[in-house]
Design an enzyme around this catalytic site. Structure first.
Site, PDB file in Angstrom:
ATOM      1  N   HIS A  68       6.267  43.083  80.964  1.00 25.65           N
ATOM      2  CA  HIS A  68       5.971  43.821  81.899  1.00 25.65           C
ATOM      3  C   HIS A  68       4.210  44.294  81.744  1.00 25.65           C
ATOM      4  CE1 HIS A  68       8.884  45.049  84.984  1.00 25.65           C
ATOM      5  NE2 HIS A  68       9.848  44.845  83.814  1.00 25.65           N
ATOM      6  N   ASP A 124      -4.708  44.033  81.784  1.00 25.60           N
ATOM      7  CA  ASP A 124      -3.480  43.928  82.473  1.00 25.60           C
ATOM      8  C   ASP A 124      -2.261  43.022  82.732  1.00 25.60           C
ATOM      9  OD1 ASP A 124      -2.474  45.555  84.618  1.00 25.60           O
ATOM     10  OD2 ASP A 124      -4.026  46.811  85.697  1.00 25.60           O
TER      11      ASP A 124
END
Ligand code: G6P
Length: 477
Positions: free
Chosen positions: A169, A377
Site C-alpha cells: 500500500h 505518499d
C-alpha cells in the site's frame, strides 16, 4: 514442495493484513466486543469474503495474547497476538521506524536494529502459520502491506498449493534507497513467494523489479521476475481507491449537508475555507502546508479572515519521529494563531482527533480548497474521498506530485510541496478558480473515482492473480 500440510480449515479466500477490520471495545461489564472499523479495504473485500467463506487474519492493535478466531459483523476473523515487546520491536520499531521512513524516501532517518529485524521475522512467521492453517486446498491468499513482506515466502514454504497475492500500500523506493536495508535480499525473497506482487504506481513496480535484479541477482522480463526454482512472479500496478458510491451517498444526506453549513457558520462564515486531513505523519507535508499558509497570511493574499481546518488524526504516538512531529506542528499552529489571530478568530483550527465518516464528509463539503501536500505518499485516499463527497462539483484540490493519486487526478492543482513559493501560488490559484474552472476540474476527477473505485481495484487485482501462473510450478506448467 511435496510436504504440503493438511489444512484444518476450509477457507477459499484468506486476507492477511497487519490490522483486523475491527476495533476492540471494552464494555462496562468487563466483556470485550468488536466494532467494525469501516475502511475501504474491508468494504471492497467483504463481498469476496462472504462468497468464498473467507477469513481475515490480523492484529487488534493492542498488546496481549492472541484473540484467536471469532465472528464479527458476519466475517470470520483470526486475531494474531503481539506481546508488548513485539509491539515495540516489530510494529513501532521495524515497521514504523525502519521500513516506513525507508520506503518514504528517508524523509526521516530509518533506524536499522538487528533485534527489530528478528521480531519482524518472528511475527511474519506467526501470520504465515495462521494463513497456512486457515487456507483450504487451492485457496487464494491475499497478503497486505509492508508489515508482512516475508509472509508470501513463509506461506509458500508450507503450502505450495495456494495462490498468493501481495499488495504493497505504500511506495516502493528506488534501489539506491532500498539498498540501505541490511536485509534487502531477504525482503525481496519474502515478496517473491507471491505469484503476483501489486503496487500503487508503475514506478513502484519498476523499483521492485530493479531490486529483484540487484538485491537478489535475478533476471526480469517486462513485469515478470524469474525467481528461484523456475517460478515466475509478476509485479504490476493496481492503484487503490475508495468506496466512492457510499461516500457520495453519505455526503448528500440532509444531516451531513446541515452539519457542513454548521461548520462554516461556526468558523464565522468566512469567504475561504481551506482543509487538510491527515494522519499525523511526517510524510504528509503538514509543516510545509502550515508554513505556506502562514506566509500567505503575512502577505495578505487570501482575503479577509480565511480559515484553515487541519485534522491530524493521532498515529503511532510512541514512535520518536511522530512525537517530534507533533511538537513541531503544535508549535507552528500556535505561532500562526498567536501572530495572526484575533479574539474569536484563530486562522488555524487544529484538531488532533479522528472522526466518523459522516463528520469527515461534512468537513469535505465545508471546504473551498482541499490541501493534500505529502512529501511522499503511496496513494492518498483523502484526495479521492474529498472528490467523492463533492456531489455539487464545486471545490478545488491542491495535490502533491509525490502522491500516487497525482497519477490519476488530472483535475487537481499539482504542486511540489518542497517549493514553498510554488505551493503558495498554487493555493492562491486554487482559491481563486472561477466556478466554471473548478467544476470542469472536479467533474473529471469525479469521473475517475466513480469508474475506478475500490471494488474495481480488488476485482482487477484478484482477476490478475487468477491469470498468472501460480504455485511452485508457476511458469513451468
Ligand atoms: C498506512 C498503511 C497501513 C496502515 C495505516 C495506519 O495507510 O499503509 O498499512 O494500517 O497507514 O497505520 P497504523 O500503523 O495505525 O496501522
Amino acid at each position: 514442495m511435496s510436504a504440503t500440510k493438511r489444512p484444518e480449515s476450509d477457507r477459499h479466500f484468506v486476507v492477511v493484513a497487519n490490522r483486523l477490520p475491527v476495533d476492540r471495545v471494552e464494555e462496562p461489564d468487563g466483556k470485550t466486543s468488536w466494532q467494525p472499523s469501516p475502511g475501504g479495504l474491508v468494504s471492497a473485500l467483504e463481498p469476496v469474503m462472504r462468497e468464498a467463506g473467507g477469513a481475515w487474519i490480523g492484529w487488534s492493535g493492542d498488546a496481549g495474547p492472541a484473540p484467536g478466531a471469532f465472528e464479527a459483523n458476519g466475517l470470520h476473523l483470526v486475531g494474531i497476538g503481539l506481546s508488548e515487546e513485539e509491539v515495540q520491536d516489530f510494529y513501532e520499531g521495524f515497521c514504523n521506524a525502519t521500513l516506513w521512513p525507508l520506503y518514504h524516501d528517508v524523509i526521516a532517518p530509518p533506524v536499522f536494529d538487528r533485534r527489530w529485524w528478528d521480531a519482524y521475522v518472528r511475527v511474519n512467521q506467526r501470520f504465515a502459520d495462521a494463513a497456512a492453517k486457515q487456507a483450504a486446498p487451492g485457496a487464494t491468499v491475499w497478503v497486505h502491506d509492508y508489515q508482512l513482506q516475508l509472509v508470501p515466502q513463509m506461506l509458500r514454504e508450507q503450502r505450495d498449493d495456494v495462490r498468493i497475492g501481495f499488495f504493497n500500500h505504500i511506495p516502493f523506493p528506488g534501489y539506491e534507497i532500498f539498498a540501505q536495508l541490511p536485509w534487502r535480499r531477504q525482503v525481496v525473497e519474502g515478496l517473491l513467494g507471491a505469484d503476483l506482487v501489486g503496487f500503487q504506481r508503475r514506478a513502484d513496480a519498476s523499483n521492485f523489479l530493479r531490486a529483484c535484479r540487484r538485491a537478489a541477482s535475478l533476471t526480469t522480463k517486462g513485469q515478470v521476475v524469474h525467481a528461484d526454482g523456475g517460478r515466475e512472479v509478476t509485479a504490476a500496478a493496481f492503484p487503490i481507491s475508495i468506496d466512492t458510491a457510499t461516500l457520495n451517498e453519505i455526503a448528500q444526506r440532509p444531516e451531513v449537508r446541515e452539519r457542513s453549513a454548521e461548520i462554516r457558520a461556526a468558523l464565522g462564515d468566512p469567504e475561504l475555507v481551506l482543509l487538510g486531513v491527515d494522519r499525523l505523519d511526517y510524510t504528509k507535508g503538514i509543516l510545509h502546508r502550515l508554513n505556506a499558509y502562514g506566509e500567505l497570511l503575512d502577505e495578505k493574499r487570501l482575503g479577509p479572515r480565511p480559515a484553515l481546518i487541519q485534522v491530524a488524526s493521532p498515529s503511532r504516538e510512541r514512535v520518536d519521529a511522530y512525537r517530534a512531529l507533533r511538537d513541531d506542528v503544535e508549535v507552528t499552529v500556535g505561532r500562526i494563531n498567536g501572530h495572526h489571530g484575533e479574539i474569536g478568530y484563530p486562522p488555524v483550527h487544529y484538531l488532533h482527533q479522528s472522526y466518523p465518516r459522516e463528520e469527515m464528509a461534512a468537513l469535505y463539503l465545508a471546504a473551498d480548497v482541499m490541501l493534500v501536500t505529502p512529501l511522499r505518499d503511496g496513494m492518498n485516499l483523502v484526495a479521492k474521498e474529498y472528490v467523492a463527497c463533492r456531489f455539487d462539483e464545486s471545490g478545488t484540490l491542491v495535490l502533491s506530485e509525490f502522491t500516487g493519486a497525482a497519477d490519476e487526478l488530472a483535475g487537481a492543482y499539482l504542486v511540489n510541496p518542497h517549493d514553498i513559493e510554488g505551493l503558495k501560488d498554487t493555493i492562491v490559484r486554487a482559491a481563486n478558480a472561477s466556478p466554471a474552472e473548478a467544476r470542469r476540474r472536479m467533474r473529471s476527477m469525479r469521473r475517475r473515482v466513480r469508474e475506478h473505485d475500490v471494488a474495481r481495484w480488488a476485482r482487477d487485482f484478484l482477476d490478475a492473480l487468477e491469470r498468472v501462473p501460480a504455485g511452485a510450478a508457476g511458469g513451468r506448467g
